[in-house]
Motif scaffolding. Structure first.
Motif: not given
Length: 1486
Positions: A98-106, A333-335, A355-364, A1157-1160
């Protein structure tokens, strides 16, 4: 509605990718519901998922009735694990796709529309992951009906979608990822439904426990705790749901309670069933037995068995570790994507939010995974520690006597307090070994993408770092092994000294033994220095390796012409910062691995040591008809298991049921060994030994447990008031109990230290009698009691209570021999003759000599008129008094044994300052902290230099790299200073702490040892000292370092993106409040952990000392059950402590993820150009490692607060109020003092504690120089207390003692005690040689020692041994008989030749013939000395100049013996009459 449908399905993509229905309105597209790739199909599946999610919530929150059906299985089956792994990975596959499809669409269309593809995969993946793990792993927590309904629905939905997909694949010849995943989902749902119907077994409501699953622990331990009847006091973790466990929500009630009040022992919930020591040991035993059966040729591998016990938990924690590493590696990679967006290269307006959402989810995800990894690893460590502690305890109960010589009590204590602890720490670090490697591999891939071929320079440096460490690892192992051996030696010496502290003080040897321990400590410190220096080398190597890696990489970039930009430089820096903390832990991992390896090797050696051969020795049940209770047939027995050197030879003995056998013989003839042979303690080298029925045993040296008198008498048996009352009366304990403040509920000190010798022996006799056994083995029980008590015991106990019982009594008192069915006369390990008394007297010259020696010892001929039998003064009312009810506590009187003290509340920096103020600790700590701060500043300068200039096209690349490398090189030099300062600080502090502790313990008064169980002291000098030595110094600096790193990361983030302060400041305040909330509970949990650890150590120490008695009474199961209970009592606070750590860190990590995430968000929302890409890269590279640095900081802080408790515990015993000065320089006695030996006692009053009653109540008398003084009195009258006062073991509450004109309270204790001679009540030998035991200070020549050995009847015995004076003496002198040990003590007195000699029941354990010779020796050798004799044998004091009679602490009479005997109502006269009544009985029966 149509527009919503178009947003979800798109304008023309009705049938999906590759569909041919373009142009058809999606709203009319319901005909495509059967096509796996159609939007309608996806909507249907999402609806199914919503239904499943609702059903799942219903199942989770469904309130189960108290008696509802629930799962009874304790352990997860392979099916459940397979289902969890399969469905877990399937859910992850959906999510990833699902993440891959979303990234490809973007990437391709800069839009997230249409939604149906990626929403389907993400939502379905999340639901499937949740269902799969919950049903597979936590299904037994849910009610049966909702769970079956949920799994049935999941199976039905999966079957429908699978059917549609298979139908499409066959008819349309299409294949897609969706079809494959649908088919795989059907397999997963099948596994789930199998788990529910087959994997779990249910116990129905109406079973009511009768036909349910049996308790798996039932029958393991005879009187064990079993399963908890109520589940109310079990940890909430046992019933917590998956989400509850994931967030540690189950711990909230305990944390809240810790905030509201100081946590106490009773606040600790019990561990869940699976985590208890009993369950762990059961599983271990079960697998061990299976392995033993499968491979009979070789012993099973204990390591393999441990892995088989815990492989499931290890794999689950490993999966969490893997998930954490993957989540962490996504950061760089996110950086890179963030830098591209900040530079204005975003492909879509939504990309920055994603990217911000992905950063927060990744760290969580990272924090959730890591917390579960650490928690589960700690839990495995706890179970492993509990298992090994239980295994060591069980083993020592079975250990053969030969093996006991190579594994002393101090070493066995070390196995539990040090080795099991080290191995228990290992699982926490285990996954670090491979996760660091995996992280490095992922980092290399990311680096290759960033800097290309220059990555190989990084790999080379990393490999070189590892290669440089390999030879050091071997050396570390070698020195760690040496240090453990040195530690064992030191603990053995300390244990021996602490156990025998009273004897050391009496001989004034405590200073010498303290120096012995100090010398052993110096050897240990040399090994410790070597270990710590190599650890420091490792630390330096791996802390500096990131600097070296960056230097090599950037150098390679310059050489290879790889262009440097903020994007690739800070991707590299971020990756490096993420892996540098795991790399820096490599030395710790190696150290823990080496320590665990050494500890494990020692434990395996112990667990594989020989055990007692119990086969064919004792038969539990009796056969009908005439049987032999004890039968020896041509038996040879040897302590050394050497057929050529038997201890007992050619023993043929048959004891019929109900017979009473007396065993006589000279010292060292084998009497006690014969009883030990009946107890199956001595290996049989030839012949057979058989025993029928249960056994009760009374040892020659009394073994008393810490606890009440009642507990010691009952010894695990149920309370029977009538039998208990009868036992007290027959053992003459009634009057003694009246004098005690709490009666039979009075707490006894360790080894019965606050009881007299006679009281201890009678409690042992009461324990044996209450057991109501078939065979009674009594090893000289009357030697420590006076004549009247001996008469009462013989008539009431031997003749009365034990009528019909089989009795084997070892005795030196021939008075009672005529009453026995048969008398065995032993000599030199053989039975010379065995016959009734009268027959033996006629036929055996040796026996005649024994009786003749007794008559000589009795002496004072012409006293035959004193033969009338004395009747007891005690009234029948006094005798009939019942002690089955608790006495009301006496006002103001406390129990002797206090609950172990611990610090309460927040002690602030006190323990830290205590540690640092040792031996210039502040200076070395300051240097180390300053060096680390400089190192961190250097790293920030490096990265700032790079960030400011990397994107400047006019800046020289060579200069950029050279300055970067120069700063790095200076940082590593500073780092070296930090490392060396840490080692110096640790060594100096531990040296100073140990020195103070040792001096405090050896200068402590006897009152401290009377009221402090040995286990409390040993746990401090072993486990706590080990932590201070090895763990504390580096952890101290690492805590400062990691905390500095954490704040540096936050500071860099805040400086570059100041807007983050709006979030970070409230977050920091919240974090500090959280930490404060956590510390309220955590500190108390660790303190309770420390005190409960002492209980385990104390119980082990007592069990090791009394193992013969425990085995004789067949009480191994009960003691093992008690041990398991204490292990769990200790395990509960530790479990809650490390759970609290994870609770705190998880919440702090969520906060740090929010800040990042807020800094990002600030970086991507503010206009392009607000921040330079270089500084964005730097900020994010520091921000990405914020989570990890926070984890390391909090982890280190938690570990430090854990370790510092050890300093607190050491400090408690570093300030014990000490005895008086050893030497008072201005008041030293003359070297020849005492020259005359005149002792004046003036109104002497003694009490043992300030709140205790007087024991001596105003005694006044004078012993003239050269007089022979006999001190007599009933048991417990205060005779031994008077001797204690003479040696100032207890200071007078009033009055004084003057010796040759010098008040003994005015001179130093060493001067006093070293000028007196004593043969103490308890004969004590120390590990070493014969020479060392006679003259430990080395003040006498070999000739003098041989002369003394001749005088005390030991010369022949010692000459028979090949080593002569260097013949070994093992721990407790157990290779010498009790009588021989007393002769050694006499030898010490002869060597010292003091003008004042005290004999405290000195000949209680030797035969009459030897006693006669010794009395002559004492009269000859000490003719002009003042000899003060405390004795129960009247003949011993009959030739005294004066006799002092004491009763209830008062002087009753003091005169010449003949005058006292003629005086009406004389106490001494009564004692003489009692003694002669026995003697005349013996004479008349001849």
């Amino acid at each position: 509605m149509g527009s919503l449908w178009r947003v979800f399905c798109g304008e023309n993509d009705c049938a999906g990718r590759g569909g041919d229905q373009t142009g058809v309105s999606c709203s009319a597209d319901l005909s495509f519901v059967t096509q796996p790739s159609s939007c309608s199909n996806h909507v249907l599946i999402i609806c199914f998922d919503v239904l499943l999610l609702v059903m799942f919530c219903f199942t989770v929150f469904f309130k189960r009735p108290i008696k509802s059906s629930r799962v009874a299985a304790s352990f997860r089956s392979n099916l459940q694990l397979a289902s969890a792994v399969y469905n877990g990975f399937l859910g992850l596959a959906y999510l990833c796709f699902g993440v891959w499809i979303l990234e490809e669409k973007l990437r391709k269309s800069d839009s997230v529309l249409p939604l149906h593809w990626w929403v389907l995969y993400l939502f379905h993946g999340l639901v499937w992951l949740l269902l799969g793990l919950a049903i597979s792993l936590r299904g037994h927590r849910f009610s049966r009906t909702p769970l079956r309904l949920l799994s049935g629905l999941a199976f039905l939905f999966a079957a429908i979608t699978c059917g549609i997909s298979v139908f499409t694949a066959i008819l349309r010849k299409e294949m897609s990822v969706k079809i494959i995943l649908d088919i795989l989902s059907f397999v997963g749902s099948s596994m789930l439904i199998l788990c529910v119907y087959k994997g779990y077994r249910y116990q129905e409501d109406d079973d009511d426990g009768e036909n349910g699953v049996s308790d798996p622990l039932l029958g393991v331990v005879a009187n064990g705790s079993g399963k908890t009847s109520s589940r109310g006091d079990v940890t909430p973790f046992a019933e917590a749901s998956f989400l509850n466990k994931l967030t540690f929500w189950w711990l909230n009630p305990l944390m809240k309670r810790g905030k509201e009040k100081t946590l106490e022992d009773e606040d600790m919930p019990k561990l869940r069933e699976d985590d208890r020591a009993e369950s762990c040991y059961l599983l271990f035993s079960e697998i061990y037995n299976k392995q033993k059966e499968s491979s009979r040729s070789a012993p099973p591998s204990i390591l393999k068995i441990i892995l088989l016990c815990h492989w499931k938990e290890i794999i689950v924690s490993g999966l969490y570790a893997c998930l954490k590493v993957v989540a962490l590696s996504l950061g760089p990679v996110l950086l890179k994507a963030f830098i591209n967006v900040a530079e204005g290269n975003a492909k879509s307006e939504y990309e920055k939010y994603v990217l911000v959402a992905a950063l927060f989810l990744t760290k969580t995800t990272e924090t959730l995974a890591q917390r579960q990894w650490y928690f589960k690893s700690r839990l495995v460590g706890l179970k492993l520690r509990s298992l090994l502690t239980a295994a060591v305890y069980q083993k020592q109960l079975k250990l053969s006597n030969a093996a006991r010589l190579t594994h002393s009590s101090g070493e066995i204590m070390s196995y539990v307090t040090v080795d099991a602890y080290r191995i228990g720490e290992f699982p926490f670090w285990f996954h670090q070994i491979w996760t660091t490697s995996l992280q490095l591999c992922l980092a290399v891939i990311i680096l290759f993408d960033a800097v290309g071929l220059a990555t190989f320079a990084s790999i080379v440096v990393i490999l070189l770092s590892v290669l440089c460490n390999m030879p050091l690892a071997k050396l570390q192992h070698k020195f760690q092994s040496r240090m453990m051996v040195a530690q064992d030696g030191r603990l053995k010496a300390m244990s021996e000294a602490l156990v025998n502290m009273k004897v050391l003080k009496l001989y004034a040897w405590e200073t010498h033994f303290r120096h012995v321990v100090e010398n052993l400590r110096k050897i240990e410190e040399k090994c410790l220095t070597a270990v710590q220096l190599r650890k420091a080398y490792n630390s330096y190597l791996f802390w500096s390796s990131p600097v070296l890696v960056s230097a090599a990489t950037f150098g390679a970039c310059y050489v290879l012409g790889v262009p440097l930009s903020s994007s690739n430089v800070f991707t590299f820096v971020a990756t490096l910062r993420l892996v540098q903390d795991p790399i820096r832990t490599i030395p710790d991992v190696l150290a823990v691995f080496i320590q665990a390896n050494v500890a494990f090797a020692r434990l395996v050696k112990f667990l594989e040591a020989p055990e007692l051969e119990a086969a064919n020795v004792r038969a539990k049940s009796r056969a009908n008809g005439e049987v032999s209770s004890v039968c020896f047939k041509s038996a040879d027995l040897s302590w050394d298991e050497d057929p050529l050197k038997p201890t007992l030879r050619n023993i043929n003995l048959e004891v019929k049921q109900g017979e009473k056998i007396a065993i006589c013989g000279e010292v060292g003839s084998g009497k006690s060994t014969l009883l030990a042979a009946v107890l199956r303690e001595v290996p049989i080298t030839r012949g057979t030994v058989q025993v029928q029925g249960s056994i009760a045993y009374v040892s020659q040296s009394a073994w008393i447990q810490t606890g009440s008198i009642r507990e010691n008498i009952l010894f695990g048996s149920a309370m029977d008031s009538k039998r208990y009352q009868d036992t007290l009366e027959r053992c003459s304990l009634v009057k003694d109990l009246e004098l005690l403040p709490y009666g039979d509920l009075t707490e006894i000190g360790e080894r019965g230290i606050n009881l007299s010798g006679g009281q201890k022996q009678r409690i042992q006799l009461a324990r044996a009698l209450y057991k109501n056994a078939d065979v009674y083995l009594l090893d000289d029980p009357f030697s420590a009691v006076d004549a009247h008590t001996a008469t009462s015991l013989f008539n009431e106990y031997i003749v009365g209570a034990l009528s019909g019982k089989t009795v084997l009594l070892v005795t030196h008192q021939v008075d009672f021999l005529p009453a026995f069915d048969s008398v065995l006369l032993m000599s030199d390990g053989e039975i010379l003759c065995a016959a009734p008394y009268s027959q033996l007297l006629e036929s055996s010259k040796e026996f005649q000599d024994l009786i003749h020696a007794h008559r000589e010892t009795a002496g004072a001929e012409g006293l035959s008129e004193l033969t009338e039998r004395r009747t007891s003064d005690a009234s029948s009312r006094e005798i009939r008094r019942s002690y089955t009810e608790q006495k009301a506590p006496a006002a103001g009187v406390d129990q002797l044994i206090k609950k172990e003290e611990r610090e309460v509340g927040d002690t602030g920096f006190k323990p830290y300052l205590l540690y640092l103020k040792q031996n210039k600790g502040f200076l070395t700590f300051g240097v180390a902290a300053l060096c680390h701060l400089s190192f961190v500043v250097g790293q920030i300068l490096q990265n700032s230099w790079m960030a400011a200039n990397v994107d400047d096209p006019n800046f020289d690349s060579l200069r950029l790299i050279l300055v970067y490398l120069l700063i790095g090189f200076v940082s590593t030099v500073i780092l070296l200073g930090r490392t060396l300062a840490t080692v110096v600080m640790g060594l100096q502090s531990s040296q100073a702490l140990f020195s103070q502790l040792l001096i405090s313990l050896f200068r402590a008064p006897m009152a401290f040892y009377d009221s402090t169980p040995l286990g409390r002291i040993l746990s401090r000098v072993s486990a706590d000292m080990s932590i201070v030595d090895l763990d504390l110094p580096f952890n101290f600096i690492f805590t400062v370092g990691s905390t500095t790193n954490c704040y540096a990361n936050l500071a860099v983030l805040a400086i570059i993106t100041w807007q983050v302060l709006f979030v970070s400041i409230p977050m920091i305040i919240l974090a500090i409040r959280l930490q404060s909330y956590y510390y309220c509970s955590a500190k108390e949990l660790m303190r309770i952990n420390g005190t409960t650890k002492s209980l385990v150590a104390n119980h082990l120490a007592e069990s090791v000392a009394g193992v013969t008695t425990i085995r004789a009474f067949n009480e191994e199961d009960r003691f093992f059950a008690k041990n398991l209970e204490l292990i769990d009592t200790n395990g509960s606070p530790y479990f809650n402590y490390f759970s609290a750590n994870e609770w705190l860190i998880q919440r702090l990590e969520i906060l740090s993820a929010t800040v990042l995430s807020f800094a990002g968000l600030c970086m991507v929302l503010l206009p392009t150009g607000t921040f330079s890409s270089g500084f964005i890269g730097m900020a994010l590279s520091y921000g990405l490692s914020l989570n990890m640095s926070l984890v390391f900081s909090i982890n280190n802080q938690c570990m430090l607060s854990n370790y510092i408790i050890s300093v607190e515990r050491l400090d408690q015993y570093m300030h014990i109020p000490s005895e008086a000065q050893e030497v008072v320089e201005e008041s030293r006695p003359p070297t020849n003092w005492p020259s005359e030996g005149r002792v004046e006692i003036h109104d002497l009053k003694i009490r043992y504690r300030a709140d205790a009653p007087l024991v001596l109540r105003g005694i006044s008398c004078t012993f003239e120089g050269g007089d022979k003084i006999g001190i007599v009195g009933r048991t417990g009258s205060g005779k031994t207390t008077l001797i204690s006062a003479l040696f100032r073991l207890v200071e007078p509450a009033g009055g004084r003692i003057v010796v040759d004109g010098i008040d003994i309270s005015t001179i130093g204790l060493h001067d006093l005690r070293s000028h007196f001679g004593i043969i103490p009540q308890d004969p004590t030998l120390f590990t070493g040689t014969v020479r060392y035991n006679l003259d430990p200070l080395g003040q006498h020549s070999d000739m003098e020692i041989w002369e003394v050995l001749g005088k005390c009847q030991l010369k022949e015995v010692v000459q028979e041994k090949e080593e002569g004076l260097n013949a070994p003496v093992v721990e407790d002198g157990s290779n010498w008989s009790m009588g021989q040990r007393q002769l050694f003590c006499l030898g010490r007195a002869l060597l010292r030749r003091s003008k004042v000699l005290v004999l405290d029941e000195a000949t209680a354990s030797i035969d009459n013939a030897t006693d006669t010779i010794l009395q002559k020796t004492i009269r000859t050798e000490f003719a002009d000395c003042t000899v003060i004799t405390v004795a129960h044998r009247i003949p011993t004091v009959m030739d005294s100049t004066m006799v002092l009679a004491i009763s209830d602490g008062k002087l009753v009479e003091y005169d010449e013996p003949m005058k006292l005997m003629k005086r009406e109502g004389s106490l001494f006269g009564q004692l003489v009459k009692e003694y002669w009544s026995h003697n005349n009985q013996a004479v008349q029966s001849q």
